[in-house]
Design a protein around this motif. Sequence first.
Motif, short mmCIF file in Angstrom:
data_model
loop_
_atom_site.label_atom_id
_atom_site.label_comp_id
_atom_site.label_asym_id
_atom_site.label_seq_id
_atom_site.Cartn_x
_atom_site.Cartn_y
_atom_site.Cartn_z
N THR A 14 46.80 32.40 41.08
CA THR A 14 47.68 33.56 41.10
C THR A 14 48.90 33.32 40.23
N ASP A 32 40.52 37.03 31.35
CA ASP A 32 39.77 35.80 31.64
C ASP A 32 39.76 34.84 30.45
N PRO A 71 43.23 35.64 40.92
CA PRO A 71 42.45 36.50 40.03
C PRO A 71 41.58 35.76 39.01
#
Length: 91
Positions: A14, A32, A71
């Motif tokens: 995070t 990503d 994430p």
Amino acid sequence: MSRYCFDAYSLDTTPGNQLSPFSPSLDWDGDDNAYLRWLRERFRSSPEVRQRLGIAARAKGHDQKLDLSGPFSHVLRLAIDNYGKPKQENL
């Protein structure tokens, strides 16, 4: 939690988590691919990241449960899975 006393099997991606070497800064907004590039740079420049990633890879190899959150946990999982493999097999 102190940076010197941590749960080696709990890894957070995070943004803004100052206690996790796998967390980019709070204002970071990459995807990503950007996270993977950031993680590679941190791996090259930070002994803490190299050590913590090595601990996670070793734990995985010994069937220890890893708690990955945040994430980018799936990207970190791929990095752990590929840790120590020849470069052509890496992401």
